[in-house]
Design a protein around this motif. Sequence first.
Motif, short mmCIF file in Angstrom:
data_model
loop_
_atom_site.label_atom_id
_atom_site.label_comp_id
_atom_site.label_asym_id
_atom_site.label_seq_id
_atom_site.Cartn_x
_atom_site.Cartn_y
_atom_site.Cartn_z
N GLY A 172 0.79 -1.22 0.00
CA GLY A 172 0.00 0.00 0.00
C GLY A 172 0.83 1.28 0.00
N SER A 173 2.10 1.18 -0.37
CA SER A 173 2.94 2.39 -0.30
C SER A 173 2.49 3.43 -1.32
CB SER A 173 4.42 2.04 -0.44
OG SER A 173 4.79 1.96 -1.77
N SER A 174 2.08 2.98 -2.51
CA SER A 174 1.60 3.97 -3.49
C SER A 174 0.31 4.61 -3.00
CB SER A 174 1.38 3.30 -4.84
OG SER A 174 2.60 2.85 -5.37
N THR A 175 -0.61 3.80 -2.55
CA THR A 175 -1.88 4.32 -2.03
C THR A 175 -1.62 5.36 -0.95
OG1 THR A 175 -2.80 2.12 -2.41
CG2 THR A 175 -4.06 3.61 -0.99
N LEU A 197 7.36 6.85 -9.77
CA LEU A 197 8.61 6.29 -10.29
C LEU A 197 8.47 4.82 -10.69
CD1 LEU A 197 11.16 7.96 -7.85
CD2 LEU A 197 10.39 8.73 -10.08
N ASP A 198 7.26 4.31 -10.58
CA ASP A 198 7.02 2.95 -11.04
C ASP A 198 6.59 3.03 -12.50
OD1 ASP A 198 6.35 0.33 -11.40
OD2 ASP A 198 5.08 0.17 -9.63
N LEU A 199 7.59 3.20 -13.38
CA LEU A 199 7.27 3.56 -14.76
C LEU A 199 6.43 2.51 -15.47
CD1 LEU A 199 9.66 5.59 -14.06
CD2 LEU A 199 9.71 5.88 -16.54
N LEU A 278 7.89 11.27 -3.77
CA LEU A 278 8.32 10.23 -4.70
C LEU A 278 7.62 8.92 -4.34
CD1 LEU A 278 12.20 10.83 -4.77
CD2 LEU A 278 10.41 11.95 -6.14
N ASP A 279 6.88 8.41 -5.27
CA ASP A 279 6.26 7.09 -5.10
C ASP A 279 7.25 6.08 -5.70
OD1 ASP A 279 4.78 4.79 -5.17
OD2 ASP A 279 3.13 5.61 -6.37
N ILE A 280 8.03 5.45 -4.81
CA ILE A 280 9.13 4.60 -5.28
C ILE A 280 8.68 3.14 -5.28
CG2 ILE A 280 11.50 3.86 -4.79
CD1 ILE A 280 12.07 6.50 -3.60
#
Length: 422
Positions: A172-175, A197-199, A278-280
């Motif tokens: 859930g890090s992006s969320t 950044l999760d291309l 930054l969404d890594i």
Amino acid sequence: MISYARQTHEEQPDASLPPVEEHIAPAPRVSVQAFCETVETAAAVQSAGEDRRLGKAHLKIQMGGMPAAIEAYRSAPTPNVIVIESDGRNDLLGGLDHLATVCDAGTRVVVIGRINDVTLYRELVRRGVSDYVLAPVGPIDVVRSICNLFSAPEAKAVGRIIAVVGAKGGVGSSTISHNVAWAIARDLAMDAVVADLDLAFGTAGLDYNQDPPQGIADAVFSPDRVDTAFIDRLLSKCTDHLSLLAAPATLDRVYDFGSDAFDAVFDTLRSTMPCIVLDIPHQWSGWTKRALIGADDILIVAAPDLANLRNTKNLFDLLKAARPNDRPPLYCLNQVGIPKRPEIAAAEFAKAIESQPVVSIPFEPQIFGSAANNGQMIAEISANHKSIEMFLQIAQRLTGRSETKKQKSSLFSPLIDKLRGK
Ligand SMILES: Nc1ncnc2c1ncn2[C@@H]1O[C@H](COP(=O)(O)OP(=O)(O)O)[C@@H](O)[C@H]1O
Ligand SMILES: [Mg+2]
């Protein structure tokens, strides 16, 4: 007192670290030469040189104080910054006058001294000394002084980079990064940008219900074109204060980047945006490691199981070692309380990490699922949901700001202002 007043903060137990509210922008590619008189100061300057904020600067340290500096520049050109320690035994002012005759225009001088006296400060100012730092100094005092020379006090918008990463995939890090960025923009009224950044698989576009034609890939694949105007065109606006630098989320290319691939993008964002989230993606590569180490603050998102615990611990250990002059990363637990799933309790987690989670966010599949599928934030789906308060708490801890608080005046007024006020 000319030294910077340290702000006490309940989550700021270590006085050798800057307070959360303080933001020290990294120095540009400059040359710095230090002439120390004591080994303690030399050691502090040495570790300052290893700080991430001086990563681009070239630092040379030698002993001998003022006499050594004068001797050195008799023939050699002077660097961008000269740091001189004066332990009071030599004639500082006389030395500075002498140094002035050999100094190139544009060279800035920082003095580290032991004398706390207003007459001396005035004389230093008169001679154009850029900063006077009272000894004993710690690494962060040196970092602050040098970085401050290159960030004007008006440049308050110099961006703070917040890196969010999961201890495992799917935790859930992006969320959380998207909802926290939303809180930063809405509740703290800070202009923020989310960089996905999760291309290949990033979901920021979906979560904010945006489908921009271009985004971060355009920047990272043409680094020579990256400047403020170029990046501005790649941003899509989500709310008043929130923009998105979206991932293409397509698989026609692969995304094997070198470790500094994002440097130009981050530097450019930093120059215009107060807050960059930054969404890594959960991966360990040169560039993800560099993005984490180079960030101003870090949030690790973990689910309460053993693999997450191990990975969080490893991330903490590595990041603390690589960032000795920064506060440790923050972490939060997420997806807590999945029915029938055995869990590691927050207290046990905290004991192993030696740090408390900022919050523990419950597993709420219905609301999180609807938010994800509708392209909405949790607060848009349910204005009073308990996780909203938690996102705000994370936002406050990461930015050091409370709700819509006015930005404090800079701690870094020029030397003369500091004198006047005291
Ligand atoms: N607290 C939560 N409760 C229920 N589902 C959640 C929660 N947090 C995240 N999720 C869901 O978990 C999935 C993975 O989330 P994501 O943010 O993509 O993880 P990561 O970026 O760490 O891989 C998504 O479907 C998201 O909606
Ligand atoms: Mg993700």
